[in-house]
Design a protein around this motif. Structure first.
Motif, PDB file in Angstrom:
ATOM      1  N   LEU A   1       0.836  -1.201   0.000  1.00 16.30           N
ATOM      2  CA  LEU A   1       0.000   0.000   0.000  1.00 16.30           C
ATOM      3  C   LEU A   1       0.867   1.245   0.000  1.00 16.30           C
ATOM      4  N   LEU A   2       0.362   2.296  -0.671  1.00 10.57           N
ATOM      5  CA  LEU A   2       1.098   3.547  -0.814  1.00 10.57           C
ATOM      6  C   LEU A   2       0.285   4.723  -0.295  1.00 10.57           C
ATOM      7  N   ASP A   3       0.997   5.686   0.283  1.00 15.66           N
ATOM      8  CA  ASP A   3       0.451   7.010   0.571  1.00 15.66           C
ATOM      9  C   ASP A   3       1.315   8.015  -0.176  1.00 15.66           C
ATOM     10  N   VAL A   4       0.672   8.984  -0.818  1.00 17.49           N
ATOM     11  CA  VAL A   4       1.406  10.027  -1.537  1.00 17.49           C
ATOM     12  C   VAL A   4       0.847  11.379  -1.118  1.00 17.49           C
ATOM     13  N   TRP A   5       1.744  12.287  -0.710  1.00 16.03           N
ATOM     14  CA  TRP A   5       1.335  13.628  -0.295  1.00 16.03           C
ATOM     15  C   TRP A   5       2.102  14.686  -1.084  1.00 16.03           C
ATOM     16  N   LEU A   6       1.451  15.832  -1.291  1.00 11.53           N
ATOM     17  CA  LEU A   6       2.119  17.038  -1.789  1.00 11.53           C
ATOM     18  C   LEU A   6       2.518  17.859  -0.571  1.00 11.53           C
ATOM     19  N   LEU A   7       3.768  18.255  -0.484  1.00 14.41           N
ATOM     20  CA  LEU A   7       4.272  18.975   0.684  1.00 14.41           C
ATOM     21  C   LEU A   7       4.195  20.481   0.454  1.00 14.41           C
ATOM     22  N   ILE A   8       3.671  21.180   1.469  1.00 11.42           N
ATOM     23  CA  ILE A   8       3.577  22.647   1.412  1.00 11.42           C
ATOM     24  C   ILE A   8       4.200  23.230   2.674  1.00 11.42           C
ATOM     25  N   GLY A   9       4.706  24.463   2.563  1.00  5.32           N
ATOM     26  CA  GLY A   9       5.343  25.118   3.691  1.00  5.32           C
ATOM     27  C   GLY A   9       4.587  26.361   4.112  1.00  5.32           C
ATOM     28  N   CYS A  10       4.454  26.570   5.415  1.00  2.00           N
ATOM     29  CA  CYS A  10       3.766  27.745   5.946  1.00  2.00           C
ATOM     30  C   CYS A  10       4.619  28.988   5.731  1.00  2.00           C
ATOM     31  N   ASP A  11       4.006  30.058   5.202  1.00  2.00           N
ATOM     32  CA  ASP A  11       4.740  31.303   4.998  1.00  2.00           C
ATOM     33  C   ASP A  11       5.074  31.988   6.316  1.00  2.00           C
TER      34      ASP A  11
ATOM     35  N   HIS B   1       3.258   3.137 -13.199  1.00  2.00           N
ATOM     36  CA  HIS B   1       4.679   3.201 -12.845  1.00  2.00           C
ATOM     37  C   HIS B   1       5.265   4.580 -13.153  1.00  2.00           C
ATOM     38  N   GLU B   2       4.890   5.163 -14.293  1.00  2.00           N
ATOM     39  CA  GLU B   2       5.448   6.461 -14.674  1.00  2.00           C
ATOM     40  C   GLU B   2       5.013   7.551 -13.703  1.00  2.00           C
ATOM     41  N   ARG B   3       3.736   7.504 -13.285  1.00  2.00           N
ATOM     42  CA  ARG B   3       3.249   8.516 -12.341  1.00  2.00           C
ATOM     43  C   ARG B   3       3.952   8.369 -10.989  1.00  2.00           C
ATOM     44  N   LEU B   4       4.133   7.157 -10.543  1.00  2.00           N
ATOM     45  CA  LEU B   4       4.848   6.932  -9.293  1.00  2.00           C
ATOM     46  C   LEU B   4       6.277   7.451  -9.389  1.00  2.00           C
ATOM     47  N   ARG B   5       6.903   7.239 -10.531  1.00  2.00           N
ATOM     48  CA  ARG B   5       8.275   7.740 -10.721  1.00  2.00           C
ATOM     49  C   ARG B   5       8.317   9.257 -10.626  1.00  2.00           C
ATOM     50  N   LEU B   6       7.312   9.933 -11.195  1.00  2.00           N
ATOM     51  CA  LEU B   6       7.256  11.390 -11.128  1.00  2.00           C
ATOM     52  C   LEU B   6       7.125  11.876  -9.687  1.00  2.00           C
ATOM     53  N   PHE B   7       6.314  11.154  -8.901  1.00  2.00           N
ATOM     54  CA  PHE B   7       6.202  11.502  -7.487  1.00  2.00           C
ATOM     55  C   PHE B   7       7.545  11.335  -6.786  1.00  2.00           C
ATOM     56  N   GLU B   8       8.204  10.229  -7.030  1.00  2.00           N
ATOM     57  CA  GLU B   8       9.470   9.934  -6.359  1.00  2.00           C
ATOM     58  C   GLU B   8      10.575  10.895  -6.797  1.00  2.00           C
ATOM     59  N   ASP B   9      10.488  11.417  -8.026  1.00  2.00           N
ATOM     60  CA  ASP B   9      11.506  12.337  -8.544  1.00  2.00           C
ATOM     61  C   ASP B   9      11.167  13.799  -8.281  1.00  2.00           C
TER      62      ASP B   9
END
Length: 208
Positions: free
Chosen positions: A52-62, A83-91
């Protein structure tokens, strides 16, 4: 797309470009301070637990710099992601970060809003066309968006023509400016509108 039959006999064209200056701010409460404005860090976090995978977009508080996570995929089977989408997340693919940061559907689903102020400017070649001149040629204006910022059409016209809001509304009301959408609508995709020649016998509208 063309506004009805207004394109007839058009032999002058102009291009207006809503140019990208930056990504929108992500407005959501910070758990650590009172700030609500965040910016993308340019990174994803991928957590693998077995199959199982969890994928998050990381944001920073100003305000305080705290890193928060926007869920993209939660507890999905590893085979559910291409696979290509997962690679984009990892890269930490920059193009994918940009696409997701500006995605209004993701904002609605995750309970935050996007703040677009300061993310765009309008670039035009309007100095080559005089609205009050004697040139009888009608004008076709193509508006292109480099980013999907929701911009009020009236604001585009005031910036592009260098006119006041009353003057712009008078042009639209008189039919000189023929729009495919209402003047007070918010546009975020390419469209085309037309300017008809000045009728010298008509009453002049408000000046800027």
């Amino acid at each position: 797309m063309p506004a009805d039959n207004a394109a007839s006999d058009v032999d002058r064209k102009a291009l207006w470009v809503v140019k990208e200056l930056g990504l929108p701010a992500i407005v959501t409460a910070c758990p650590s301070c009172r700030s609500t404005r965040h910016h993308p860090t340019g990174k994803f976090r991928v957590n693998a637990g077995g199959k199982l995978l969890d994928v998050w977009l990381l944001i920073g508080c100003d305000g305080c710099g705290r890193t928060s996570k926007i869920p993209l995929h939660e507890r999905v089977h590893v085979r559910a992601l291409e696979h290509e989408r997962l690679r984009l997340f990892e890269d930490n693919d920059a193009a994918l970060v940009r696409l997701l940061v500006m995605d209004p559907a993701l904002a609605r689903r995750s309970g935050y809003r996007l703040e677009w102020s300061g993310t765009w400017e309008l670039e035009t070649d309007m100095p080559f066309y005089d609205l009050d001149g004697d040139d009888p040629a009608p004008l076709e204006v193509v508006v292109r968006f480099e980013l999907p910022a929701p911009v009020r059409v009236e604001k585009l016209l005031t910036a592009g023509f260098g006119l006041s809001r009353p003057a712009v509304r008078a042009l639209v009301a008189s039919g000189r400016v023929h729009l495919p959408v209402p003047v007070d609508a918010r546009a975020r995709e390419d469209f085309t509108f037309f300017v008809r020649p000045l009728d010298r016998g008509a009453t002049a509208g408000p000046r800027p």
